[in-house]
Scaffold this motif. Sequence first.
Motif, PDB file in Angstrom:
ATOM      1  N   UNK A  90       0.832  -1.206   0.000  1.00 56.10           N
ATOM      2  CA  UNK A  90       0.000   0.000   0.000  1.00 56.10           C
ATOM      3  C   UNK A  90       0.867   1.256   0.000  1.00 56.10           C
ATOM      4  N   UNK A  91       1.940   1.229   0.780  1.00 56.10           N
ATOM      5  CA  UNK A  91       2.853   2.367   0.844  1.00 56.10           C
ATOM      6  C   UNK A  91       3.496   2.628  -0.519  1.00 56.10           C
ATOM      7  N   UNK A  92       3.908   1.578  -1.192  1.00 57.19           N
ATOM      8  CA  UNK A  92       4.511   1.715  -2.517  1.00 57.19           C
ATOM      9  C   UNK A  92       3.526   2.359  -3.483  1.00 57.19           C
ATOM     10  N   UNK A  93       2.287   1.919  -3.466  1.00 56.67           N
ATOM     11  CA  UNK A  93       1.260   2.466  -4.362  1.00 56.67           C
ATOM     12  C   UNK A  93       1.073   3.960  -4.091  1.00 56.67           C
ATOM     13  N   UNK A  94       0.978   4.343  -2.831  1.00 51.82           N
ATOM     14  CA  UNK A  94       0.772   5.753  -2.482  1.00 51.82           C
ATOM     15  C   UNK A  94       1.992   6.589  -2.874  1.00 51.82           C
ATOM     16  N   UNK A  95       3.183   6.088  -2.591  1.00 48.73           N
ATOM     17  CA  UNK A  95       4.387   6.843  -2.948  1.00 48.73           C
ATOM     18  C   UNK A  95       4.527   7.004  -4.454  1.00 48.73           C
ATOM     19  N   UNK A  96       4.157   5.984  -5.204  1.00 44.51           N
ATOM     20  CA  UNK A  96       4.203   6.097  -6.672  1.00 44.51           C
ATOM     21  C   UNK A  96       3.207   7.138  -7.172  1.00 44.51           C
TER      22      UNK A  96
END
Length: 82
Positions: free
Chosen positions: A9-15
């Motif tokens: 989820x963090x990766x998706x938001x940061x992207x």
Amino acid sequence: CICCTVRQDLIVVLEKLAKRVKAGTLKLDGIIIETTGMADPAPVAQTFFVDDKVKSFARLDGIVTLVDAKHIEQHLDEEKPE
């Protein structure tokens, strides 16, 4: 596991944030990630070193840990399975 779910989820938001910054629709001075309930911040911290897209956009500057002063002694004495 929950750590992997949170990390993805963090990766998706940061992207998403990276795309907005690149497009010029968002300016960031920093990002604060609050992880209430996670005893070990390592899986979230690893995201900044393992994922190439995240590595190119953001860097981990530090980890701040808060403790519950009222209950800290009982938790320090706890023995947890590895």
